[in-house]
Scaffold this active site. Structure first.
Site, short mmCIF file in Angstrom:
data_model
loop_
_atom_site.label_atom_id
_atom_site.label_comp_id
_atom_site.label_asym_id
_atom_site.label_seq_id
_atom_site.Cartn_x
_atom_site.Cartn_y
_atom_site.Cartn_z
N GLY A 18 2.93 1.56 -2.50
CA GLY A 18 4.05 1.94 -1.64
C GLY A 18 4.72 0.73 -1.01
O GLY A 18 5.95 0.60 -1.04
N ALA A 19 3.92 -0.15 -0.44
CA ALA A 19 4.47 -1.32 0.24
C ALA A 19 3.34 -2.26 0.60
O ALA A 19 2.17 -1.86 0.59
CB ALA A 19 5.21 -0.91 1.50
N MET A 20 3.69 -3.50 0.95
CA MET A 20 2.68 -4.53 1.18
C MET A 20 3.03 -5.39 2.37
O MET A 20 4.15 -5.89 2.48
CB MET A 20 2.52 -5.36 -0.11
CG MET A 20 1.52 -6.47 -0.01
SD MET A 20 -0.16 -5.82 0.27
CE MET A 20 -0.86 -7.18 1.18
N GLU A 21 2.02 -5.62 3.21
CA GLU A 21 2.21 -6.22 4.54
C GLU A 21 2.14 -7.74 4.57
O GLU A 21 1.78 -8.32 5.60
CB GLU A 21 1.13 -5.67 5.47
CG GLU A 21 -0.32 -6.16 5.18
CD GLU A 21 -1.15 -5.24 4.30
OE1 GLU A 21 -0.56 -4.48 3.50
OE2 GLU A 21 -2.39 -5.29 4.39
N ASN A 22 2.50 -8.44 3.49
CA ASN A 22 2.43 -9.91 3.45
C ASN A 22 2.98 -10.53 4.74
O ASN A 22 3.97 -10.08 5.29
CB ASN A 22 3.26 -10.43 2.28
CG ASN A 22 3.05 -9.63 1.03
OD1 ASN A 22 1.97 -9.56 0.51
ND2 ASN A 22 4.11 -8.96 0.58
N HIS A 44 3.82 1.42 9.19
CA HIS A 44 2.48 1.06 8.71
C HIS A 44 2.39 -0.43 8.37
O HIS A 44 1.50 -1.13 8.86
CB HIS A 44 2.15 1.92 7.50
CG HIS A 44 0.82 1.63 6.88
ND1 HIS A 44 -0.31 2.36 7.17
CD2 HIS A 44 0.43 0.68 6.00
CE1 HIS A 44 -1.34 1.87 6.51
NE2 HIS A 44 -0.91 0.85 5.77
N GLU A 45 3.30 -0.90 7.56
CA GLU A 45 3.22 -2.31 7.14
C GLU A 45 3.47 -3.24 8.32
O GLU A 45 2.81 -4.27 8.47
CB GLU A 45 4.20 -2.61 6.00
CG GLU A 45 4.06 -1.71 4.77
CD GLU A 45 2.65 -1.55 4.24
OE1 GLU A 45 1.81 -2.43 4.46
OE2 GLU A 45 2.38 -0.50 3.61
N HIS A 98 0.36 -3.59 10.43
CA HIS A 98 -0.67 -4.46 9.85
C HIS A 98 -0.57 -5.90 10.39
O HIS A 98 -1.53 -6.65 10.29
CB HIS A 98 -0.50 -4.53 8.33
CG HIS A 98 -1.29 -3.51 7.56
ND1 HIS A 98 -2.62 -3.24 7.81
CD2 HIS A 98 -0.95 -2.73 6.51
CE1 HIS A 98 -3.05 -2.33 6.95
NE2 HIS A 98 -2.06 -1.99 6.15
N GLU A 100 -7.01 -0.51 6.86
CA GLU A 100 -6.19 0.62 6.38
C GLU A 100 -6.37 1.88 7.23
O GLU A 100 -5.40 2.53 7.61
CB GLU A 100 -6.46 0.90 4.91
CG GLU A 100 -6.02 -0.24 3.97
CD GLU A 100 -4.55 -0.64 4.08
OE1 GLU A 100 -3.77 0.11 4.69
OE2 GLU A 100 -4.19 -1.72 3.55
#
Ligand code: BES
Ligand code: ZN
Length: 872
Positions: free
Chosen positions: A265-269, A301-302, A305, A324
């Site tokens: 879905g998506a990534m919190e880099n 959400h991201e 994080h 998570e």
């Protein structure tokens, strides 16, 4: 590819890293066919004499240099999994410089550096960085990062990486360069870059701590307007985390990039979140209300994080739920605070009971913190996420908001800039609250859903009422011990008023009400009651358990009317529907079935006429339990019998309430035209929940009218769904028009393809095959695969479980094909078979036969691990 048969990784084998990377300096020469990466690692040895081993996969090593000296071929050992550098052994510190070549355009796994459209992007979690450069690829190695990006200026005008941009300049030969620096200690799974032709929407704001922050949301091409809503969501998330958790953003810029090709879905880099485009791009013409709400929640959400995951990261991947589960809890609270708390709880519990309970009772069940894994990507599951969030919610319920907040503050400050464990988290909460809540850790160690079996006893002579509660282990984990359960409940008297808490009990009272049950058996006793009260247990779903408490249909009907909170009322309605459906499918006969259906039908009728009831709540009440939820309620299920029973009940409800359904649908027409305001969304939610029932009787007239006069995608799509799923006149014409109108929008194309794949008819299989033979089939695009095959396997029980086994065969065959393209996508699809042990024998037999050929060929670790857990 790594050896799928290699020994699993075990939590018990964890050792701190012998070497760590203190600082990284990366230089990328970017090009979609051939990129080059030069890395300088400042390494420190913490276990004197330990060999220096680096992870690295699919890298073309050009050369290696140690402390300024080029290494000869016999000074290192290169394997398909990494590198050992012999002369480093015995050093306390060293600088290792490496140069590798990468082929982004050929990278269909979408892990490491890959191409999507004209963009170059990275995805590193969990173990993707080792496909970019040699590194110590584990989350407890935290480094400081400097990233230099160089590329042709015309093809890659925008160059983004994590952290703050510290310089940019034009180079010779039409190239340019940007340098980014991330000052926060960060593990490599949070590294990111994005390069290419992108446009952005942007906003500057001042953080609560006075920091000037630039927010940017980017998308490929020239038109950034579809990013506008996501930008607003970023701002709302930032403000919410400041207010509710006292957490501020910690860089001068927060970049978000939308990608059309993205596995998850998506990534919190750190400082550069990369998102699946479906969770960014939206306007009223092309996105449904559900899309807008999902965007806000995933953006939140991201963003969240950045503290729960990035500032405090994970010691090892077994702790995955520490970031998570906690972050899902935080995004759930964000949505609840911004919109409706009751509705959010209903949606979350629907997902938990329908899907997580099934996962936890099926072939792929695992503890929230598993003891071992072969492929960590297989553990980004509903159990780690949703059950993990429920455990955090139980802690919150047990401590109350103030003590929970104090515990969070302590956790963040004690572990800031470090890698933590679940033990650290519960120790911080215990210390801050003075309540030893480390017993909650037991929830992480055992799979399965505990059962609370409750008996009621009323002694009319003495006015004494007892609830005798027994906690039983999950059916699939027979030896499991009792877990701490925060139970919220209420007792209603004959007037529907709530009685005070029990006079006698052997449990611990919680600050916000309710009791903490620690033992296998508890008795709660009330004294001096004039009449038998009606208990409501597990209010707000205070614990993720299966509640066994027998009610009459009459009592459930009372609960629907009299319970205080919306969740309990909805839950009572669902229970009525469940009882009827299981009886009629022959899965669990009930003498009360007729009465239950009458109570259900009356309650729904009353809700239809109740203009004071929140329309979105009424909509949720009209959504009957799905097949997953029904199947999960019995030890063995015939999926097709459940489908038939559900269809038949819907048809009867449509008949009984025909006039009221149409009347309410019509009455809400004006309210439904109000754009993105919550009230308008609620009106649409109810209209669109009712439309399939109306379509059963009116031959599609209402749906055709809605399609023709739609004021936005929410109406358009609801109408198209009703038409296509009912297969009524005009359905195909509407689909063709819709498809043509949005032919150049892949996200909207996914929408109609998803509807074709989920049409509740066995022939949907042939329609899916037809699309797979058409230009619409793009097996390298995860969203398209999910829309077509994910929709078919997970949301079309009527076709997937088809009596001839063709549904199972189609999915199993495609798992093999997709495994060679993107193993994560293939493995997720294979998860559709998790329920196999609980399918009726004829279905299970056909499914096993369909899976047999998959066990023959060479498979990725992802697919091999799941196959080994599915019954042969
Ligand atoms: N960290 C994950 C993304 C991820 C998942 C990376 C699996 C690598 C492997 C991210 O924070 C996440 O959880 N994303 C979810 C959406 C979220 C709203 C629950 C996802 O991608 O499904
Ligand atoms: Zn996450």
């Amino acid at each position: 590819m790594r050896d799928p048969d290699a020994a699993p990784v075990r939590l018990a084998d964890y050792r701190p890293p012998a070497w760590t990377v203190e600082a990284v300096d990366l230089v990328f020469e970017l090009d979609r066919e051939e990129s080059e990466v030069e890395a300088v690692l400042a390494l420190r040895c913490d276990v004197p004499g330990a060999p220096l081993r680096l992870d690295g996969e699919a890298l073309a090593l050009r050369w290696l240099e140690l402390d300024g000296r080029r290494l000869a071929a016999d000074e290192f050992h290169l394997t398909p999994e990494g590198l050992e550098v012999f002369p480093a052994q015995g050093l306390a510190r060293c600088r290792l410089r490496s140069r590798v070549g990468l082929r982004p355009a050929a990278n269909t796994r979408l892990e490491g550096l890959y191409a999507s459209g004209r963009l170059l992007l990275t995805q590193c979690e969990a173990e993707g960085f080792r496909r970019i450069s040699f590194f110590i690829d584990r989350p407890d190695v935290l480094a400081r990062w400097r990233t230099t990006l160089r590329a042709e200026r015309a093809r890659y005008p925008v160059l983004l990486a994590g952290g703050n941009r510290i310089s940019e300049r034009v180079l010779e030969d039409g190239r340019h360069e940007a340098v980014w620096e991330n000052p926060h200690p960060t593990p490599c799974y949070l590294f990111a870059l994005a390069a290419g032709p992108m446009a952005r929407v942007s906003k500057r704001l001042t953080g609560a701590d006075g920091r000037e922050i630039e927010l940017n949301v980017w998308v490929e091409g020239e038109d950034p307007e579809p990013c506008r809503y996501a930008l607003g969501a970023v701002e709302r998330a930032l403000r919410w985390d400041e207010q509710r958790f006292g957490r501020c953003y910690d860089l001068g810029v927060f970049n978000v990039v939308a990608a059309q090709d993205f596995t998850m879905g998506a990534m919190e880099n750190k400082g550069l979140n990369i998102f699946n485009a479906r969770y960014i791009l939206a306007d009223e013409r092309s996105a449904t209300d559900a899309d807008f709400l999902a965007i806000e929640s995933v953006v939140g959400h991201e963003y969240f994080h950045n503290w729960s995951g990035n500032r405090v990261t994970l010691r090892d991947w077994f702790q995955l739920s520490l970031k998570e589960g906690l972050t899902v809890f935080r995004d759930q609270e964000f949505t609840a605070d911004l919109h409706s708390r009751d509705l959010k709880r209903i949606e979350d519990v629907r997902l938990l009971r329908g899907r997580q309970f099934a996962e936890d009772a099926g072939a792929l069940a695992h503890p929230v913190r598993p003891a071992e894994y072969r492929e960590i990507n297989n553990f980004y599951t509903l159990t780690v996420y949703e059950k993990g969030a429920e455990i955090i919610r139980m802690l919150h319920t047990r401590l109350g908001e103030a003590a929970f907040r104090a515990g969070m503050d302590r956790y963040f400050s004690e572990h800031d800039g470090r890698a933590a464990t679940l033990e650290d988290f519960y120790a911080a909460h215990s210390a801050a609250s003075g309540v030893d809540c480390r017993d909650m850790l037991a929830w992480y160690a055992q799979a399965g859903t505990p059962v609370l079996a409750v008996e009621r006893h009323f002694d009319a002579d003495n006015g004494r009422f007892e609830l005798r509660i027994e906690q039983r282990p999950p059916a699939n984990v027979p030896g499991a011990g009792p877990l701490p359960i925060p139970l919220r409940f209420a007792l209603l008297d004959a007037f529907g008023d709530e009685l005070p808490p029990p006079a006698v009990h052997d449990a611990e009272a919680m600050p916000g009400g309710g009791l903490l049950l620690r033992h296998a058996r508890h008795v709660l006793r009330w004294e001096g009651l004039a009449a038998e009260p009606l208990p409501v247990l597990n209010l707000g779903f205070s614990a993720p358990v299966r509640l066994e408490l027998a009610y009459t249909a009459l009592e459930r009907g009372r609960l629907v009317r009299e319970a205080r909170d919306g969740f309990a009322r909805w839950d009572a309605l669902q229970a009525l529907a469940l009882e009827v459906l299981l009886d009629q499918a022959g899965a669990k006969p009930s003498p009360e079935s007729k009465a239950a259906e009458a109570a259900l039908s009356d309650a729904l009728g009353a809700l239809l006429g109740d203009t004071a009831a929140h329309p979105a709540f009424v909509a949720e009440c009209f959504v009957l339990p799905d097949i997953d939820t029904l199947a999960d309620a019995v030890p063995v299920a015939d999926p097709l019998a459940l489908v038939a029973a559900r269809e038949a009940l819907l048809a009867r409800l449509a008949e009984t309430h025909a006039e009221a359904l149409s009347a309410r649908f019509a009455a809400l027409e004006a309210a439904a035209g109000g754009g993105l305001a919550d009230a308008a969304m609620a009106a649409r939610r109810l209209r669109h929940a009712l439309l399939p029932l109306i379509t059963r009787r009116d031959g599609g007239a209402a749906a055709r009218a809605l399609f023709a006069g739609a004021r936005g995608m929410d109406e358009r799509f609801a109408a198209l769904r009703a038409l296509l799923h009912a297969g009524v006149e005009g359905a195909e014409a509407a689909r063709a028009r819709f498809a043509a109108e949005f032919a150049d929008d892949p996200l909207v194309t996914d929408k109609w393809i998803g509807l074709v794949a989920t049409r509740p008819q066995p022939e949907a299989l042939e329609a899916v095959q037809g699309l797979m033979a058409s230009p619409f089939w793009r097996p390298a695009n995860p969203n398209r695969v999910r829309a077509l095959l994910g929709g078919f396997a997970r949301s079309n029980p009527a076709a997937f479980h088809r009596g001839d086994g063709a549904g199972y065969r189609l999915v199993a065959e495609q798992v093999a094909v997709l495994d060679a393209i993107n193993p994560q996508v293939a493995a997720r699809l294979l998860g559709a078979f998790e329920g196999l042990p609980r399918w009726a024998p004829a279905f299970a037999g056909r499914a096993r036969a369909a899976l047999a050929p998959l066990r023959q060929g060479e498979r990725s670790r992802d697919v091999a691990e799941l196959l080994a857990r599915l019954p042969a």
